[in-house]
Motif scaffolding. Structure first.
Motif, PDB file in Angstrom:
ATOM      1  N   MET A  94       0.855  -1.181   0.000  1.00  0.00           N
ATOM      2  CA  MET A  94       0.000   0.000   0.000  1.00  0.00           C
ATOM      3  C   MET A  94       0.897   1.238   0.000  1.00  0.00           C
ATOM      4  SD  MET A  94      -2.479  -1.508   2.997  1.00  0.00           S
ATOM      5  CE  MET A  94      -3.501  -0.055   3.088  1.00  0.00           C
ATOM      6  N   ASN A  95       0.879   1.985  -1.081  1.00  0.00           N
ATOM      7  CA  ASN A  95       1.686   3.191  -1.194  1.00  0.00           C
ATOM      8  C   ASN A  95       0.793   4.423  -1.214  1.00  0.00           C
ATOM      9  OD1 ASN A  95       4.211   1.778  -1.489  1.00  0.00           O
ATOM     10  ND2 ASN A  95       3.690   1.381  -3.626  1.00  0.00           N
ATOM     11  N   ASN A  96       1.375   5.541  -0.823  1.00  0.00           N
ATOM     12  CA  ASN A  96       0.642   6.814  -0.837  1.00  0.00           C
ATOM     13  C   ASN A  96      -0.747   6.647  -0.200  1.00  0.00           C
ATOM     14  OD1 ASN A  96       0.069   9.510  -1.402  1.00  0.00           O
ATOM     15  ND2 ASN A  96      -0.651   9.066  -3.478  1.00  0.00           N
ATOM     16  N   VAL A  97      -0.765   6.094   0.989  1.00  0.00           N
ATOM     17  CA  VAL A  97      -2.044   5.805   1.624  1.00  0.00           C
ATOM     18  C   VAL A  97      -2.775   7.089   1.990  1.00  0.00           C
ATOM     19  CG1 VAL A  97      -1.329   3.543   2.469  1.00  0.00           C
ATOM     20  CG2 VAL A  97      -0.961   5.581   3.901  1.00  0.00           C
ATOM     21  N   LYS A  98      -4.088   6.974   2.042  1.00  0.00           N
ATOM     22  CA  LYS A  98      -4.953   8.102   2.352  1.00  0.00           C
ATOM     23  C   LYS A  98      -5.828   7.760   3.560  1.00  0.00           C
ATOM     24  CE  LYS A  98      -5.291   9.100  -2.606  1.00  0.00           C
ATOM     25  NZ  LYS A  98      -6.213   9.282  -3.764  1.00  0.00           N
ATOM     26  N   PRO A  99      -6.350   8.745   4.245  1.00  0.00           N
ATOM     27  CA  PRO A  99      -7.224   8.445   5.397  1.00  0.00           C
ATOM     28  C   PRO A  99      -8.378   7.515   5.033  1.00  0.00           C
ATOM     29  CG  PRO A  99      -6.615  10.757   5.419  1.00  0.00           C
ATOM     30  CD  PRO A  99      -6.083  10.193   4.124  1.00  0.00           C
ATOM     31  N   GLU A 100      -8.867   7.617   3.815  1.00  0.00           N
ATOM     32  CA  GLU A 100      -9.976   6.756   3.406  1.00  0.00           C
ATOM     33  C   GLU A 100      -9.558   5.299   3.194  1.00  0.00           C
ATOM     34  OE1 GLU A 100      -9.069   9.652   2.034  1.00  0.00           O
ATOM     35  OE2 GLU A 100      -9.245   9.620  -0.166  1.00  0.00           O
ATOM     36  N   ASP A 101      -8.282   5.021   3.300  1.00  0.00           N
ATOM     37  CA  ASP A 101      -7.818   3.626   3.252  1.00  0.00           C
ATOM     38  C   ASP A 101      -7.933   2.946   4.621  1.00  0.00           C
ATOM     39  OD1 ASP A 101      -5.149   4.658   1.063  1.00  0.00           O
ATOM     40  OD2 ASP A 101      -7.059   3.710   0.523  1.00  0.00           O
ATOM     41  N   THR A 102      -8.307   3.697   5.612  1.00  0.00           N
ATOM     42  CA  THR A 102      -8.470   3.148   6.957  1.00  0.00           C
ATOM     43  C   THR A 102      -9.558   2.084   6.986  1.00  0.00           C
ATOM     44  OG1 THR A 102      -7.704   5.160   8.060  1.00  0.00           O
ATOM     45  CG2 THR A 102      -9.162   3.720   9.322  1.00  0.00           C
ATOM     46  N   GLY A 103      -9.294   1.006   7.696  1.00  0.00           N
ATOM     47  CA  GLY A 103     -10.283  -0.047   7.836  1.00  0.00           C
ATOM     48  C   GLY A 103      -9.634  -1.338   8.285  1.00  0.00           C
ATOM     49  N   VAL A 104     -10.453  -2.348   8.422  1.00  0.00           N
ATOM     50  CA  VAL A 104      -9.940  -3.689   8.706  1.00  0.00           C
ATOM     51  C   VAL A 104      -9.786  -4.407   7.370  1.00  0.00           C
ATOM     52  CG1 VAL A 104     -10.318  -5.884   9.868  1.00  0.00           C
ATOM     53  CG2 VAL A 104     -11.057  -3.740  10.953  1.00  0.00           C
ATOM     54  N   TYR A 105      -8.617  -4.919   7.136  1.00  0.00           N
ATOM     55  CA  TYR A 105      -8.311  -5.594   5.879  1.00  0.00           C
ATOM     56  C   TYR A 105      -8.354  -7.107   6.084  1.00  0.00           C
ATOM     57  CZ  TYR A 105      -7.034  -1.252   3.579  1.00  0.00           C
ATOM     58  OH  TYR A 105      -7.072   0.000   3.005  1.00  0.00           O
ATOM     59  N   TYR A 106      -9.111  -7.745   5.225  1.00  0.00           N
ATOM     60  CA  TYR A 106      -9.300  -9.195   5.309  1.00  0.00           C
ATOM     61  C   TYR A 106      -8.711  -9.877   4.080  1.00  0.00           C
ATOM     62  CZ  TYR A 106     -12.833  -8.008   8.804  1.00  0.00           C
ATOM     63  OH  TYR A 106     -13.486  -7.526   9.906  1.00  0.00           O
ATOM     64  N   CYS A 107      -7.983 -10.914   4.313  1.00  0.00           N
ATOM     65  CA  CYS A 107      -7.516 -11.765   3.227  1.00  0.00           C
ATOM     66  C   CYS A 107      -8.607 -12.796   2.954  1.00  0.00           C
ATOM     67  CB  CYS A 107      -6.225 -12.463   3.627  1.00  0.00           C
ATOM     68  SG  CYS A 107      -5.546 -13.535   2.338  1.00  0.00           S
ATOM     69  N   THR A 108      -8.850 -13.068   1.684  1.00  0.00           N
ATOM     70  CA  THR A 108      -9.913 -13.999   1.320  1.00  0.00           C
ATOM     71  C   THR A 108      -9.434 -15.004   0.286  1.00  0.00           C
ATOM     72  OG1 THR A 108     -10.735 -12.611  -0.494  1.00  0.00           O
ATOM     73  CG2 THR A 108     -11.661 -12.212   1.687  1.00  0.00           C
TER      74      THR A 108
END
Length: 118
Positions: free
Chosen positions: A82-96
């Motif tokens: 994840m590069n140049n992250v933004k506040p809207e990238d905030t969250g819980v990330y799940y691998c599926t």
């Protein structure tokens, strides 16, 4: 038996970078489409990126050009850079894991939180 295990989440400043890892079982890594979903506070889960068993990739429009998938075949691991992250990238990330004939993920990891904030 844990089939998907995420790691790498944490706090990152806007504009920074972070790499998430998803260690999969050998079978899943070989035949399934492995993806990353995220769920922001108060929002539904959304697909961020997915890589197929043939290494084809799909990215959400919101992360194209900023996020990148890669794999380590020896470790049965998929990475989400994840590069140049933004506040809207905030969250819980799940691998599926999505089987070859499935339209939706069959298996979900436990999730790893990502917070983008200064």
């Amino acid at each position: 038996q844990v089939q998907l295990m995420e790691s790498g989440g944490g706090l990152v400043q806007p504009g920074g970078s972070l790499t998430l890892s998803c260690a999969a079982s050998r079978l899943i890594f070989r035949v399934a489409n492995i993806g990353w979903y995220r769920q922001a506070p108060g929002k539904e889960r959304e697909l961020v990126a997915e890589i197929g068993s043939g290494s084809s990739t799909t990215y959400a429009d919101s992360v194209k050009g900023r996020f990148a998938l890669s794999t380590d075949n020896a470790k049965n691991t998929v990475y989400l850079r994840m590069n140049n992250v933004k506040p809207e990238d905030t969250g819980v990330y799940y691998c599926t894991s999505r089987g070859p004939l499935s339209m939706r993920p069959d298996i979900w990891g436990q999730g790893t939180p990502v917070t983008v904030s200064s």
